[in-house]
Design a protein around this motif. Structure first.
Motif, PDB file in Angstrom:
ATOM      1  N   ILE A  78       0.846  -1.204   0.000  1.00  0.00           N
ATOM      2  CA  ILE A  78       0.000   0.000   0.000  1.00  0.00           C
ATOM      3  C   ILE A  78       0.877   1.248   0.000  1.00  0.00           C
ATOM      4  O   ILE A  78       0.682   2.163  -0.806  1.00  0.00           O
ATOM      5  CB  ILE A  78      -0.983  -0.005   1.193  1.00  0.00           C
ATOM      6  N   GLN A  79       1.866   1.286   0.882  1.00  0.00           N
ATOM      7  CA  GLN A  79       2.762   2.445   0.955  1.00  0.00           C
ATOM      8  C   GLN A  79       3.552   2.621  -0.331  1.00  0.00           C
ATOM      9  O   GLN A  79       3.714   3.739  -0.824  1.00  0.00           O
ATOM     10  CB  GLN A  79       3.709   2.317   2.149  1.00  0.00           C
ATOM     11  N   LYS A  80       4.074   1.532  -0.890  1.00  0.00           N
ATOM     12  CA  LYS A  80       4.841   1.620  -2.136  1.00  0.00           C
ATOM     13  C   LYS A  80       3.982   2.206  -3.249  1.00  0.00           C
ATOM     14  O   LYS A  80       4.435   3.049  -4.022  1.00  0.00           O
ATOM     15  CB  LYS A  80       5.369   0.249  -2.553  1.00  0.00           C
ATOM     16  N   ASN A  81       2.737   1.771  -3.340  1.00  0.00           N
ATOM     17  CA  ASN A  81       1.870   2.239  -4.422  1.00  0.00           C
ATOM     18  C   ASN A  81       1.346   3.652  -4.175  1.00  0.00           C
ATOM     19  O   ASN A  81       1.105   4.382  -5.137  1.00  0.00           O
ATOM     20  CB  ASN A  81       0.754   1.226  -4.675  1.00  0.00           C
ATOM     21  N   LYS A  82       1.204   4.056  -2.929  1.00  0.00           N
ATOM     22  CA  LYS A  82       0.862   5.455  -2.646  1.00  0.00           C
ATOM     23  C   LYS A  82       1.988   6.363  -3.132  1.00  0.00           C
ATOM     24  O   LYS A  82       1.753   7.414  -3.709  1.00  0.00           O
ATOM     25  CB  LYS A  82       0.620   5.668  -1.146  1.00  0.00           C
ATOM     26  N   TRP A  83       3.222   5.949  -2.866  1.00  0.00           N
ATOM     27  CA  TRP A  83       4.392   6.723  -3.285  1.00  0.00           C
ATOM     28  C   TRP A  83       4.456   6.827  -4.811  1.00  0.00           C
ATOM     29  O   TRP A  83       4.888   7.845  -5.360  1.00  0.00           O
ATOM     30  CB  TRP A  83       5.651   6.061  -2.722  1.00  0.00           C
ATOM     31  N   LEU A  84       4.010   5.790  -5.508  1.00  0.00           N
ATOM     32  CA  LEU A  84       4.071   5.758  -6.973  1.00  0.00           C
ATOM     33  C   LEU A  84       2.825   6.331  -7.653  1.00  0.00           C
ATOM     34  O   LEU A  84       2.773   6.409  -8.870  1.00  0.00           O
ATOM     35  CB  LEU A  84       4.279   4.316  -7.452  1.00  0.00           C
ATOM     36  N   LYS A  85       1.843   6.724  -6.870  1.00  0.00           N
ATOM     37  CA  LYS A  85       0.591   7.236  -7.441  1.00  0.00           C
ATOM     38  C   LYS A  85       0.875   8.356  -8.442  1.00  0.00           C
ATOM     39  O   LYS A  85       1.638   9.272  -8.177  1.00  0.00           O
ATOM     40  CB  LYS A  85      -0.337   7.736  -6.342  1.00  0.00           C
ATOM     41  N   GLY A  86       0.265   8.234  -9.609  1.00  0.00           N
ATOM     42  CA  GLY A  86       0.446   9.220 -10.661  1.00  0.00           C
ATOM     43  C   GLY A  86       1.672   8.983 -11.524  1.00  0.00           C
ATOM     44  O   GLY A  86       1.903   9.719 -12.476  1.00  0.00           O
ATOM     45  N   ARG A  87       2.458   7.966 -11.187  1.00  0.00           N
ATOM     46  CA  ARG A  87       3.663   7.666 -11.974  1.00  0.00           C
ATOM     47  C   ARG A  87       3.493   6.384 -12.787  1.00  0.00           C
ATOM     48  O   ARG A  87       4.088   6.247 -13.849  1.00  0.00           O
ATOM     49  CB  ARG A  87       4.865   7.538 -11.049  1.00  0.00           C
ATOM     50  N   LEU A  88       2.734   5.430 -12.254  1.00  0.00           N
ATOM     51  CA  LEU A  88       2.497   4.167 -12.960  1.00  0.00           C
ATOM     52  C   LEU A  88       1.302   4.316 -13.893  1.00  0.00           C
ATOM     53  O   LEU A  88       0.377   5.076 -13.599  1.00  0.00           O
ATOM     54  CB  LEU A  88       2.195   3.037 -11.969  1.00  0.00           C
ATOM     55  N   PRO A  89       1.280   3.563 -14.993  1.00  0.00           N
ATOM     56  CA  PRO A  89       0.085   3.579 -15.849  1.00  0.00           C
ATOM     57  C   PRO A  89      -1.152   3.144 -15.067  1.00  0.00           C
ATOM     58  O   PRO A  89      -1.065   2.354 -14.122  1.00  0.00           O
ATOM     59  CB  PRO A  89       0.427   2.571 -16.949  1.00  0.00           C
ATOM     60  N   ASN A  90      -2.284   3.660 -15.462  1.00  0.00           N
ATOM     61  CA  ASN A  90      -3.554   3.331 -14.830  1.00  0.00           C
ATOM     62  C   ASN A  90      -3.763   1.816 -14.810  1.00  0.00           C
ATOM     63  O   ASN A  90      -3.573   1.145 -15.815  1.00  0.00           O
ATOM     64  CB  ASN A  90      -4.695   4.020 -15.587  1.00  0.00           C
ATOM     65  N   GLY A  91      -4.128   1.293 -13.658  1.00  0.00           N
ATOM     66  CA  GLY A  91      -4.393  -0.127 -13.532  1.00  0.00           C
ATOM     67  C   GLY A  91      -3.188  -0.966 -13.171  1.00  0.00           C
ATOM     68  O   GLY A  91      -3.296  -2.178 -13.015  1.00  0.00           O
ATOM     69  N   PHE A  92      -2.025  -0.343 -13.039  1.00  0.00           N
ATOM     70  CA  PHE A  92      -0.818  -1.076 -12.648  1.00  0.00           C
ATOM     71  C   PHE A  92      -0.641  -0.997 -11.136  1.00  0.00           C
ATOM     72  O   PHE A  92      -0.813   0.057 -10.527  1.00  0.00           O
ATOM     73  CB  PHE A  92       0.420  -0.483 -13.317  1.00  0.00           C
ATOM     74  N   LEU A  93      -0.253  -2.118 -10.549  1.00  0.00           N
ATOM     75  CA  LEU A  93       0.040  -2.211  -9.126  1.00  0.00           C
ATOM     76  C   LEU A  93       1.470  -2.705  -8.990  1.00  0.00           C
ATOM     77  O   LEU A  93       1.803  -3.781  -9.505  1.00  0.00           O
ATOM     78  CB  LEU A  93      -0.937  -3.195  -8.457  1.00  0.00           C
ATOM     79  N   ALA A  94       2.326  -1.919  -8.342  1.00  0.00           N
ATOM     80  CA  ALA A  94       3.706  -2.355  -8.103  1.00  0.00           C
ATOM     81  C   ALA A  94       3.673  -3.461  -7.064  1.00  0.00           C
ATOM     82  O   ALA A  94       3.094  -3.293  -5.988  1.00  0.00           O
ATOM     83  CB  ALA A  94       4.563  -1.190  -7.623  1.00  0.00           C
ATOM     84  N   ILE A  95       4.313  -4.608  -7.394  1.00  0.00           N
ATOM     85  CA  ILE A  95       4.310  -5.750  -6.477  1.00  0.00           C
ATOM     86  C   ILE A  95       5.719  -6.166  -6.059  1.00  0.00           C
ATOM     87  O   ILE A  95       5.875  -7.049  -5.218  1.00  0.00           O
ATOM     88  CB  ILE A  95       3.557  -6.955  -7.081  1.00  0.00           C
ATOM     89  N   GLY A  96       6.734  -5.551  -6.669  1.00  0.00           N
ATOM     90  CA  GLY A  96       8.110  -5.899  -6.340  1.00  0.00           C
ATOM     91  C   GLY A  96       9.066  -4.913  -6.983  1.00  0.00           C
ATOM     92  O   GLY A  96       8.650  -3.995  -7.684  1.00  0.00           O
ATOM     93  N   GLU A  97      10.364  -5.133  -6.723  1.00  0.00           N
ATOM     94  CA  GLU A  97      11.351  -4.193  -7.248  1.00  0.00           C
ATOM     95  C   GLU A  97      12.676  -4.881  -7.529  1.00  0.00           C
ATOM     96  O   GLU A  97      12.938  -5.981  -7.040  1.00  0.00           O
ATOM     97  CB  GLU A  97      11.553  -3.040  -6.279  1.00  0.00           C
ATOM     98  N   ASP A  98      13.474  -4.171  -8.320  1.00  0.00           N
ATOM     99  CA  ASP A  98      14.844  -4.623  -8.581  1.00  0.00           C
ATOM    100  C   ASP A  98      15.781  -3.693  -7.810  1.00  0.00           C
ATOM    101  O   ASP A  98      15.337  -2.694  -7.230  1.00  0.00           O
ATOM    102  CB  ASP A  98      15.123  -4.671 -10.084  1.00  0.00           C
ATOM    103  N   PRO A  99      17.075  -3.975  -7.776  1.00  0.00           N
ATOM    104  CA  PRO A  99      17.981  -3.124  -6.998  1.00  0.00           C
ATOM    105  C   PRO A  99      18.216  -1.743  -7.596  1.00  0.00           C
ATOM    106  O   PRO A  99      18.762  -0.873  -6.928  1.00  0.00           O
ATOM    107  CB  PRO A  99      19.291  -3.927  -6.943  1.00  0.00           C
ATOM    108  N   GLY A 100      17.790  -1.503  -8.826  1.00  0.00           N
ATOM    109  CA  GLY A 100      18.024  -0.221  -9.474  1.00  0.00           C
ATOM    110  C   GLY A 100      16.889   0.774  -9.348  1.00  0.00           C
ATOM    111  O   GLY A 100      16.900   1.815  -9.997  1.00  0.00           O
ATOM    112  N   GLY A 101      15.882   0.476  -8.547  1.00  0.00           N
ATOM    113  CA  GLY A 101      14.770   1.400  -8.374  1.00  0.00           C
ATOM    114  C   GLY A 101      13.659   1.236  -9.392  1.00  0.00           C
ATOM    115  O   GLY A 101      12.788   2.088  -9.530  1.00  0.00           O
ATOM    116  N   ASN A 102      13.664   0.133 -10.116  1.00  0.00           N
ATOM    117  CA  ASN A 102      12.606  -0.182 -11.072  1.00  0.00           C
ATOM    118  C   ASN A 102      11.591  -1.091 -10.382  1.00  0.00           C
ATOM    119  O   ASN A 102      11.898  -1.716  -9.366  1.00  0.00           O
ATOM    120  CB  ASN A 102      13.206  -0.882 -12.292  1.00  0.00           C
ATOM    121  N   PHE A 103      10.403  -1.178 -10.955  1.00  0.00           N
ATOM    122  CA  PHE A 103       9.334  -1.919 -10.297  1.00  0.00           C
ATOM    123  C   PHE A 103       8.771  -3.020 -11.179  1.00  0.00           C
ATOM    124  O   PHE A 103       8.710  -2.883 -12.403  1.00  0.00           O
ATOM    125  CB  PHE A 103       8.214  -0.961  -9.885  1.00  0.00           C
ATOM    126  N   ILE A 104       8.354  -4.086 -10.534  1.00  0.00           N
ATOM    127  CA  ILE A 104       7.626  -5.166 -11.173  1.00  0.00           C
ATOM    128  C   ILE A 104       6.163  -4.884 -10.876  1.00  0.00           C
ATOM    129  O   ILE A 104       5.785  -4.690  -9.711  1.00  0.00           O
ATOM    130  CB  ILE A 104       8.046  -6.545 -10.609  1.00  0.00           C
TER     131      ILE A 104
END
Length: 151
Positions: A78-104
């Motif tokens: 929930i916190q990760k996706n609040k932080w990303l709000k407005g940055r991810l395409p509509n309908g995408f939910l970040a569920i994980g990450e890589d060491p470079g700051g990218n999201f799955i």
């Protein structure tokens, strides 16, 4: 048989906790991902390399962690996706990450449950509309992604 293990899973979740999460986010999780949350509630997959299709800069990503549903945890979905709000395409939910700051991310809007890699260095400049310029396909489902883990 699973070709991976999940290290450092978080506290077990109940169906009701996931229902509340879905309601609060106004989403419906794909069954495979929901089952993963019930079984592990996040963690570190081993092996952790996932292939990324059509990414000109890298053919694989290192999935260092999958998010959990745990208030106050630094990996709380929930916190990760609040932080990303407005940055991810509509309908995408970040569920994980890589060491470079990218999201799955998982597509929770189309009911397909497809998995994507979101490259932060290629995201639309601030003030421009969010688009798919930095989104790369990984798998048709969460389980397919887990099945392709290598490394």
């Amino acid at each position: 048989m699973e070709n991976y293990i999940i290290r450092n899973p978080r506290n077990k979740l109940t169906e009701q906790e996931i229902d509340s999460f879905e309601e609060s986010m106004n989403i419906k999780l794909p069954i495979e991902y929901r089952s993963f949350l019930l079984k592990y509630n996040g963690g570190k997959p081993e092996p952790n390399l996932i292939p990324i299709k059509d990414n000109p800069s890298d053919s694989h990503a290192m999935l260092i962690r999958l998010y959990c549903l745990a208030k106050g945890d630094n990996l709380d979905i929930i916190q990760k996706n609040k932080w990303l709000k407005g940055r991810l395409p509509n309908g995408f939910l970040a569920i994980g990450e890589d060491p470079g700051g990218n999201f799955i991310c998982i597509d929770v809007l189309s009911n397909t449950g497809k998995i994507y890699f979101w490259a932060y260095e290629e995201e639309a400049p601030e003030g421009e509309p969010v688009d798919f310029r930095n989104v790369y396909y990984i798998a048709n489902s969460f389980q397919e992604m887990l099945d392709t883990l290598s490394g």
